[in-house]
Design a protein around this motif. Structure first.
Motif, PDB file in Angstrom:
ATOM      1  N   SER A  34       0.816  -1.411  -0.016  1.00  0.00           N
ATOM      2  CA  SER A  34      -0.004   0.043  -0.067  1.00  0.00           C
ATOM      3  C   SER A  34       0.670   1.339  -0.130  1.00  0.00           C
ATOM      4  O   SER A  34       0.464   2.423  -0.644  1.00  0.00           O
ATOM      5  CB  SER A  34      -0.918  -0.086   1.272  1.00  0.00           C
ATOM      6  N   TYR A  35       1.819   1.261   0.781  1.00  0.00           N
ATOM      7  CA  TYR A  35       2.768   2.394   0.656  1.00  0.00           C
ATOM      8  C   TYR A  35       3.573   2.822  -0.701  1.00  0.00           C
ATOM      9  O   TYR A  35       3.452   3.746  -0.886  1.00  0.00           O
ATOM     10  CB  TYR A  35       4.058   2.124   1.641  1.00  0.00           C
ATOM     11  N   PHE A  36       4.108   1.689  -1.406  1.00  0.00           N
ATOM     12  CA  PHE A  36       4.510   1.867  -2.520  1.00  0.00           C
ATOM     13  C   PHE A  36       3.583   2.299  -3.673  1.00  0.00           C
ATOM     14  O   PHE A  36       3.820   3.112  -4.538  1.00  0.00           O
ATOM     15  CB  PHE A  36       5.424   0.581  -3.147  1.00  0.00           C
ATOM     16  N   HIS A  37       2.189   1.895  -3.485  1.00  0.00           N
ATOM     17  CA  HIS A  37       1.242   1.995  -4.476  1.00  0.00           C
ATOM     18  C   HIS A  37       0.815   3.393  -4.038  1.00  0.00           C
ATOM     19  O   HIS A  37       0.531   4.300  -5.040  1.00  0.00           O
ATOM     20  CB  HIS A  37       0.089   1.016  -4.267  1.00  0.00           C
ATOM     21  N   GLY A  38       1.017   3.950  -2.876  1.00  0.00           N
ATOM     22  CA  GLY A  38       0.620   5.213  -2.509  1.00  0.00           C
ATOM     23  C   GLY A  38       1.493   6.217  -2.954  1.00  0.00           C
ATOM     24  O   GLY A  38       1.138   7.535  -3.372  1.00  0.00           O
ATOM     25  N   LEU A  39       2.931   5.891  -2.983  1.00  0.00           N
ATOM     26  CA  LEU A  39       3.808   6.805  -3.460  1.00  0.00           C
ATOM     27  C   LEU A  39       3.525   6.960  -5.147  1.00  0.00           C
ATOM     28  O   LEU A  39       3.592   8.150  -5.702  1.00  0.00           O
ATOM     29  CB  LEU A  39       5.190   6.313  -3.584  1.00  0.00           C
ATOM     30  N   PHE A  40       3.027   5.870  -5.791  1.00  0.00           N
ATOM     31  CA  PHE A  40       2.623   6.188  -7.254  1.00  0.00           C
ATOM     32  C   PHE A  40       1.539   7.111  -7.276  1.00  0.00           C
ATOM     33  O   PHE A  40       1.396   7.944  -8.262  1.00  0.00           O
ATOM     34  CB  PHE A  40       2.244   4.676  -7.895  1.00  0.00           C
ATOM     35  N   LEU A  41       0.578   6.844  -6.451  1.00  0.00           N
ATOM     36  CA  LEU A  41      -0.574   7.778  -6.633  1.00  0.00           C
ATOM     37  C   LEU A  41      -0.276   9.218  -6.250  1.00  0.00           C
ATOM     38  O   LEU A  41      -0.830  10.188  -6.872  1.00  0.00           O
ATOM     39  CB  LEU A  41      -1.916   7.383  -5.849  1.00  0.00           C
ATOM     40  N   ARG A  42       0.407   9.354  -5.343  1.00  0.00           N
ATOM     41  CA  ARG A  42       1.070  10.757  -4.992  1.00  0.00           C
ATOM     42  C   ARG A  42       1.672  11.604  -5.994  1.00  0.00           C
ATOM     43  O   ARG A  42       1.625  12.803  -5.864  1.00  0.00           O
ATOM     44  CB  ARG A  42       1.742  10.866  -3.333  1.00  0.00           C
ATOM     45  N   PHE A  43       2.442  10.856  -6.646  1.00  0.00           N
ATOM     46  CA  PHE A  43       3.080  11.379  -7.580  1.00  0.00           C
ATOM     47  C   PHE A  43       2.508  12.107  -8.775  1.00  0.00           C
ATOM     48  O   PHE A  43       2.552  13.251  -9.382  1.00  0.00           O
ATOM     49  CB  PHE A  43       4.280  10.302  -8.307  1.00  0.00           C
ATOM     50  N   PHE A  44       1.289  11.241  -9.243  1.00  0.00           N
ATOM     51  CA  PHE A  44       0.270  11.814 -10.162  1.00  0.00           C
ATOM     52  C   PHE A  44      -0.764  12.679  -9.529  1.00  0.00           C
ATOM     53  O   PHE A  44      -1.341  13.340 -10.267  1.00  0.00           O
ATOM     54  CB  PHE A  44      -0.240  10.641 -10.920  1.00  0.00           C
ATOM     55  N   ASP A  45      -1.329  12.387  -8.351  1.00  0.00           N
ATOM     56  CA  ASP A  45      -2.571  12.949  -7.981  1.00  0.00           C
ATOM     57  C   ASP A  45      -2.461  12.839  -6.301  1.00  0.00           C
ATOM     58  O   ASP A  45      -2.869  12.075  -5.761  1.00  0.00           O
ATOM     59  CB  ASP A  45      -3.828  12.273  -8.354  1.00  0.00           C
ATOM     60  N   GLY A  79      -8.065   9.539 -10.327  1.00  0.00           N
ATOM     61  CA  GLY A  79      -7.865   8.535  -9.139  1.00  0.00           C
ATOM     62  C   GLY A  79      -8.083   7.326  -9.285  1.00  0.00           C
ATOM     63  O   GLY A  79      -7.335   6.362  -8.940  1.00  0.00           O
ATOM     64  N   LYS A  80      -9.097   7.028  -9.794  1.00  0.00           N
ATOM     65  CA  LYS A  80      -9.724   5.672 -10.172  1.00  0.00           C
ATOM     66  C   LYS A  80      -8.833   4.843 -11.254  1.00  0.00           C
ATOM     67  O   LYS A  80      -8.490   3.831 -11.113  1.00  0.00           O
ATOM     68  CB  LYS A  80     -11.315   5.499 -10.633  1.00  0.00           C
ATOM     69  N   LEU A  81      -8.355   5.721 -12.273  1.00  0.00           N
ATOM     70  CA  LEU A  81      -7.513   5.272 -13.431  1.00  0.00           C
ATOM     71  C   LEU A  81      -6.222   4.671 -12.639  1.00  0.00           C
ATOM     72  O   LEU A  81      -5.915   3.867 -13.112  1.00  0.00           O
ATOM     73  CB  LEU A  81      -7.331   6.411 -14.206  1.00  0.00           C
ATOM     74  N   LEU A  82      -5.756   5.681 -11.655  1.00  0.00           N
ATOM     75  CA  LEU A  82      -4.448   5.134 -11.023  1.00  0.00           C
ATOM     76  C   LEU A  82      -4.589   4.010 -10.173  1.00  0.00           C
ATOM     77  O   LEU A  82      -3.768   3.234 -10.030  1.00  0.00           O
ATOM     78  CB  LEU A  82      -3.840   6.408  -9.996  1.00  0.00           C
ATOM     79  N   MET A  83      -5.568   3.887  -9.378  1.00  0.00           N
ATOM     80  CA  MET A  83      -5.832   2.770  -8.652  1.00  0.00           C
ATOM     81  C   MET A  83      -6.113   1.588  -9.601  1.00  0.00           C
ATOM     82  O   MET A  83      -5.539   0.707  -9.055  1.00  0.00           O
ATOM     83  CB  MET A  83      -6.935   2.898  -7.649  1.00  0.00           C
ATOM     84  N   ARG A  84      -6.959   1.480 -10.666  1.00  0.00           N
ATOM     85  CA  ARG A  84      -6.797   0.465 -11.779  1.00  0.00           C
ATOM     86  C   ARG A  84      -5.583   0.161 -12.029  1.00  0.00           C
ATOM     87  O   ARG A  84      -5.150  -1.309 -12.198  1.00  0.00           O
ATOM     88  CB  ARG A  84      -7.766   0.828 -12.551  1.00  0.00           C
ATOM     89  N   TRP A  85      -4.716   0.913 -12.217  1.00  0.00           N
ATOM     90  CA  TRP A  85      -3.215   0.700 -12.948  1.00  0.00           C
ATOM     91  C   TRP A  85      -2.446   0.019 -11.810  1.00  0.00           C
ATOM     92  O   TRP A  85      -1.631  -0.734 -11.866  1.00  0.00           O
ATOM     93  CB  TRP A  85      -2.527   1.869 -13.230  1.00  0.00           C
ATOM     94  N   THR A  86      -2.550   0.075 -10.501  1.00  0.00           N
ATOM     95  CA  THR A  86      -2.012  -0.299  -9.396  1.00  0.00           C
ATOM     96  C   THR A  86      -2.166  -1.851  -9.503  1.00  0.00           C
ATOM     97  O   THR A  86      -1.334  -2.869  -9.088  1.00  0.00           O
ATOM     98  CB  THR A  86      -2.147   0.006  -7.944  1.00  0.00           C
TER      99      THR A  86
END
Length: 530
Positions: A111-122, A139-146
């Motif tokens: 969750s932490y590493f995926h959160g870094l990915f989300l925080r970088f873009f949104d 946000g939904k697009l980024l979550m689906r990509w994870t």
């Protein structure tokens, strides 16, 4: 006599020609080897996952707590903005009543590493407090990509590893069988719908488990122990497979010259892996107990919703929650689970084998699904994984189990508004199952001209068709009619009863099948002695 011999030779030639035609039919996919075959199938499998991810998810637009999608996003928010020791602790910054972390530390790190990915873009999607219920398009697009990236980086390579090991060791396996098997593993409709529709990351723990299984089959037992420990550290439900891993590895160690040395190496590998993953919480007893208490939600009761296991199904007659305390039910369910696992474990300790190990995984996971404490509908994914690995051995039972596994989740997927992908994926799975390369309806080494069991097969076909038709009608009834006011969950209860009956039969069959392997191994040893 001469005419009979000629007829037999003609039939054998027809069989060989039929096989050659099938090979030619699928030559475009299989002629360049397992790598090219896997690549082609995996690209299609990824496109299907992308298509499913365009549909709704659990709790979409349903405040105040939304659903599993919001739970996964909230864990990214918590792990990014709070210190490690506060991830599992109730505090002003972490309200555990609002989707508190209830999986082991590896899930928190993910969750932490995926959160870094989300925080970088949104950044707003994972900001503390203000991001609750965050459902923007980006946000939904980024979550689906994870989820897609997790599938691609962990589950897909694990399937390739297993396919390579399994089909390399099986000399009778044809390229067509390999392609069909890969398709069955990558197009599991239940896993796709839960991860890419409902929204979860089962592909990570299941991928680590598949890689551990492949390592066992390739005799890399230390690697297998490490990988399975990682699976356990990602989702505690991976314990469904623990009896099979334990009994198989113990059985192999007992057959060596120095069994204690073998057990010690495996034990140190497991302890070392656990220590690395759980390190932040090993400095304090309170911190460790705080994490462990989150992993066992006994306060929720022995079952939730209408899951097709023993406790929920039998509660129609026996009101377990009224008759027994939570403490008593914990002991009863533990006893039932252990007793159901024991036959499979004993078989592997007595005669460990690769095939027996795969059946052991199936039987132990079914024992937990049917009898353990607090089982969810989604837990059927755990028995479905070893069933998929055994798809070449158990073609028809595998199709049967996949159908009822999917059917058992139908009410859940209806609530998530995933009816269209439910039917579409089921249809796609059936098309791939019956593809010419897979001989979907025929036993693995059966001859197409074998009429020995024609009458029995006809009867089974009739019964299968009748049950499929009944299930189809029940789908329509569930979607178009309202249950009586006195019994608002009548349709869910009927689906639960039907699926439990099928699961119990399947578990009994696979336990018998695993023990039959012991008889075959004994017969083979006697022949060698003669």
């Amino acid at each position: 006599m001469g005419k009979k011999k000629e007829k037999k030779e003609i039939n054998e030639k027809v069989d060989v020609e039929a096989v050659e035609i099938e090979d030619d039919t699928w030559c475009w996919l299989t002629h360049k080897g397992i790598g090219a075959t896997f690549l082609c199938i995996s690209v299609f499998a990824l496109l299907v996952r992308v298509a499913v991810s365009l549909h709704p998810y659990s709790g979409a637009g349903s405040p105040p707590k939304f659903g599993d999608y919001e739970a996964q996003r909230h864990w990214m928010e918590i792990t990014l903005n709070l210190p490690v020791l506060e991830w599992y602790r109730n505090s002003t910054g972490n309200d555990l009543s609002y989707w508190g972390l209830d999986y082991p530390p590896l899930t928190a790190y993910q969750s932490y590493f995926h959160g870094l990915f989300l925080r970088f873009f949104d950044p707003d999607s994972v900001s503390l407090f203000t991001s609750r219920g965050y459902e923007t398009y980006v946000g939904k697009l980024l979550m689906r990509w994870t989820v897609l990236s997790s599938d691609t980086l962990i589950f897909f390579p694990a399937i390739f590893y297993f396919a390579f090991v399994y089909h390399s060791s099986c000399h009778s396996s044809r390229k067509n069988d390999c392609a069909w098997h890969i398709a069955m593993l990558l197009f599991n409709p239940c896993l796709i719908l839960i991860d890419h529709g409902h929204f979860q990351y089962n592909c990570i723990s299941l991928g680590l488990t598949v890689a551990a299984i492949a390592a066992i089959l390739s005799q890399s037992e230390l690697l297998a122990s490490c990988l399975f420990t990682l699976a356990l550290s990602h989702k505690q439900m991976s314990v469904y497979y623990a009896p099979a891993f334990f009994s198989h590895l113990l059985g192999k160690c007992l057959r060596r010259k120095n069994p204690i040395h073998g057990v010690a190496k495996l034990g140190l590998t497991v302890l070392g892996t656990f220590t690395v993953v759980w390190w932040p919480y090993l400095h304090s007893t309170d911190a460790l107990l705080g994490v462990l208490s989150r992993l066992a939600p006994f306060e929720r009761g022995i079952y939730e919703d209408y899951v097709a296991n023993f406790w929920c199904t039998s509660s129609v007659i026996i009101k377990w929650k009224r008759l027994f305390s939570v403490h008593s039910l914990k002991f009863i369910s533990l006893t039932a689970t252990v007793l159901t696992c024991l036959p499979s474990m004993v078989q592997q300790v007595m005669a460990p084998s690769s095939r027996g190990f795969l059946y052991g995984l199936l039987n132990s996971s079914f024992a937990f699904y049917l009898f353990s404490f607090q089982v969810h509908e989604k837990s059927i994914l755990l028995p479905l994984l070893p069933a998929s690995l055994l798809a070449l051995e158990e073609r028809r039972p595998f199709k049967w189990l996949m159908f009822y596994g999917l059917f058992s989740m139908f009410p859940l997927l209806c609530r998530d508004k995933l009816v269209l992908p439910y039917f579409a994926l089921h249809a796609l799975f059936m098309l791939l199952y019956h593809a010419p390369c897979g001989h979907g309806g025929r036993p693995r080494n059966a001859s197409p001209n074998n009429t020995k069991f024609d009458y029995f097969d006809s009867f089974k076909t009739f019964m299968n068709g009748f049950i499929y038709l009944s299930s189809f009608i029940l789908h329509i009834v569930y979607l178009t009619m309202h249950p009586p006011e006195k019994f608002p969950y009548l349709f869910e209860a009927i689906i639960m009863l039907i699926c439990f009956y099928q699961f119990a039969l399947f578990a009994f069959y696979t336990n018998v099948k695993q023990w039959s392997l012991l008889e075959h191994s004994t017969t083979d040893e006697e022949k060698k002695l003669i």
